[in-house]
Write an enzyme that holds these catalytic residues in place. Structure first.
Site, PDB file in Angstrom:
ATOM      1  N   TYR A  94      10.134  13.458  22.985  1.00 23.66           N
ATOM      2  CA  TYR A  94      11.433  14.107  23.189  1.00 23.66           C
ATOM      3  C   TYR A  94      12.154  13.697  24.463  1.00 23.66           C
ATOM      4  O   TYR A  94      13.304  13.251  24.426  1.00 23.66           O
ATOM      5  CB  TYR A  94      11.268  15.631  23.084  1.00 23.66           C
ATOM      6  CG  TYR A  94      10.794  16.008  21.710  1.00 23.66           C
ATOM      7  CD1 TYR A  94      11.654  15.941  20.625  1.00 23.66           C
ATOM      8  CD2 TYR A  94       9.459  16.334  21.469  1.00 23.66           C
ATOM      9  CE1 TYR A  94      11.209  16.222  19.345  1.00 23.66           C
ATOM     10  CE2 TYR A  94       9.005  16.608  20.192  1.00 23.66           C
ATOM     11  CZ  TYR A  94       9.890  16.548  19.131  1.00 23.66           C
ATOM     12  OH  TYR A  94       9.445  16.791  17.862  1.00 23.66           O
TER      13      TYR A  94
ATOM     14  N   HIS B  95       9.934  17.045   5.088  1.00 23.74           N
ATOM     15  CA  HIS B  95       9.605  16.168   6.214  1.00 23.74           C
ATOM     16  C   HIS B  95       8.106  15.856   6.258  1.00 23.74           C
ATOM     17  O   HIS B  95       7.698  14.860   6.845  1.00 23.74           O
ATOM     18  CB  HIS B  95      10.046  16.835   7.529  1.00 23.74           C
ATOM     19  CG  HIS B  95       9.980  15.934   8.716  1.00 23.74           C
ATOM     20  ND1 HIS B  95      10.683  14.756   8.799  1.00 23.74           N
ATOM     21  CD2 HIS B  95       9.285  16.031   9.882  1.00 23.74           C
ATOM     22  CE1 HIS B  95      10.434  14.171   9.963  1.00 23.74           C
ATOM     23  NE2 HIS B  95       9.581  14.923  10.633  1.00 23.74           N
TER      24      HIS B  95
ATOM     25  N   TYR C  91      17.162  21.605  18.210  1.00 19.68           N
ATOM     26  CA  TYR C  91      15.794  21.661  18.747  1.00 19.68           C
ATOM     27  C   TYR C  91      15.474  20.506  19.680  1.00 19.68           C
ATOM     28  O   TYR C  91      14.779  20.690  20.688  1.00 19.68           O
ATOM     29  CB  TYR C  91      14.768  21.760  17.607  1.00 19.68           C
ATOM     30  CG  TYR C  91      14.448  20.455  16.920  1.00 19.68           C
ATOM     31  CD1 TYR C  91      13.341  19.701  17.293  1.00 19.68           C
ATOM     32  CD2 TYR C  91      15.248  19.977  15.887  1.00 19.68           C
ATOM     33  CE1 TYR C  91      13.040  18.502  16.663  1.00 19.68           C
ATOM     34  CE2 TYR C  91      14.952  18.786  15.249  1.00 19.68           C
ATOM     35  CZ  TYR C  91      13.855  18.051  15.643  1.00 19.68           C
ATOM     36  OH  TYR C  91      13.579  16.863  15.021  1.00 19.68           O
TER      37      TYR C  91
ATOM     38  N   ASP D  95       7.349  10.526  11.202  1.00 19.98           N
ATOM     39  CA  ASP D  95       8.116  11.221  12.228  1.00 19.98           C
ATOM     40  C   ASP D  95       8.287  10.265  13.417  1.00 19.98           C
ATOM     41  O   ASP D  95       8.608   9.089  13.216  1.00 19.98           O
ATOM     42  CB  ASP D  95       7.397  12.524  12.599  1.00 19.98           C
ATOM     43  CG  ASP D  95       8.175  13.415  13.543  1.00 19.98           C
ATOM     44  OD1 ASP D  95       9.238  13.909  13.140  1.00 19.98           O
ATOM     45  OD2 ASP D  95       7.717  13.623  14.684  1.00 19.98           O
TER      46      ASP D  95
END
Length: 313
Positions: free
Chosen positions: A230, A290, A147, A102
């Site tokens: 993020y 994922h 998201y 990730d």
């Protein structure tokens, strides 16, 4: 699991929680994503130790049992690069194999690009080489309820997550993000509203696993995680064009929702990723999600071990 040793290692003025198993002369450093933590690598660590490697996983700064930096909102991926190199120094490791999942793939590749002499090879799962900056994730090509866009908005995810116990947030994210569709909320929804409470945990993720994750995120909260990756993901870094010359392996589950990001499938399958990582092998796992390393650990372990066994360090 009882053979995994835990310690605190000070790096760049912060105490990091480090898990380790194996006594081999070659080290493998595992880099988690979100909502993961060192524990996400439990299957891989044991397999790598049994294969003769020194397997190390840690909680990134601000995650789990590792200390929070003084000003999380000023942090970027490059702070994690410094942390990776600093941890190798603290553990007296000259060169290591890096395995990133990730967002952990991003500092893995950046470390290889900026400090190639410290990296034997890179293996990433779910995310290819992405340079942080405005083009890293093309939010504008996805619905506004995407998201990443929602979580980049200051205060929004905090309010959304804050409606639930930490354990429920982790359960919801693991369940939502193990599907093949990108999580997108409607105008009158938040991301946590997408979760159907009647949906069971994935069969490869136990209640015990969930409790372990929750206990670590209850310690750290989500403040740092929302900043890195993020809210720092699209920040221009001024690093210019980077290339990774180290050998690399990308493992992608065919059912990974990341393939639905704008341009991502062409970037990976079309081979453009090899413009920046020329010595790259790509392996696809048909049934993989994922979280392929937890879902199908034996297959992923085999791929990692076969790949690094071929490398000189």
């Amino acid at each position: 699991m009882e053979k995994i040793q835990h310690s605190e290692v000070e790096v760049k003025g912060l105490k990091l929680h480090v898990a380790e198993i194996g006594t081999g002369s070659k080290a493998v450093l595992f880099l988690h994503g979100f909502p993961e933590i060192w524990y996400t690598w439990r299957h891989q660590m044991i397999a790598l130790a049994n294969a003769g490697y020194r397997a190390i996983a840690f909680d990134f700064r601000g995650y789990g049992l590792s200390q929070q930096p003084a000003e999380p909102e000023k942090e970027t991926m490059y702070d994690l690069v410094d942390e990776i190199v600093g941890l190798l120094d603290a553990l007296d490791i000259t060169k290591a194999f890096l395995v990133g999942k990730d967002f952990g793939a991003i500092p893995a590749y950046l470390t290889a690009a900026l400090h190639p002499e410290r990296v034997g090879a890179i293996i990433t799962l779910g995310v290819p080489f992405l340079l942080p900056g405005p083009s890293a994730v093309k939010n504008h090509l996805l619905p506004k309820g995407f998201y990443v866009t929602r979580w980049q908005e200051p205060g929004r995810a905090e309010a959304d997550f804050g409606r639930f116990p930490v354990k429920s947030v982790i359960r919801n994210i693991y369940t939502l993000f193990s599907k093949s569709e990108v999580p997108v909320a409607a105008d009158d929804q938040e991301i946590m509203d997408l979760f159907n409470p009647s949906t069971p945990l994935p069969p490869w993720f136990s209640e015990e696993d969930l409790a372990t994750y929750a206990s670590l995120y209850e310690k750290s909260g989500f403040r740092y995680a929302l900043q890195v990756p993020y809210r720092s993901l699209n920040v221009e870094t001024g690093s210019g064009e980077l290339k990774v010359t180290n050998p690399a392996l990308l493992i992608m589950g065919e059912k990974d929702y990341v393939f639905k990001f704008p341009g991502m499938e062409d970037y990976i399958r079309g081979g453009a990723v090899k413009n920046v990582v020329p010595d790259l092998e790509i392996t696809y796992i048909p049934e993989g999600s994922h979280f392929v390393h937890e879902q199908i650990p034996d297959k992923v372990n085999q791929l990692i071990i076969e790949f690094i066994d071929k490398q000189s360090i």
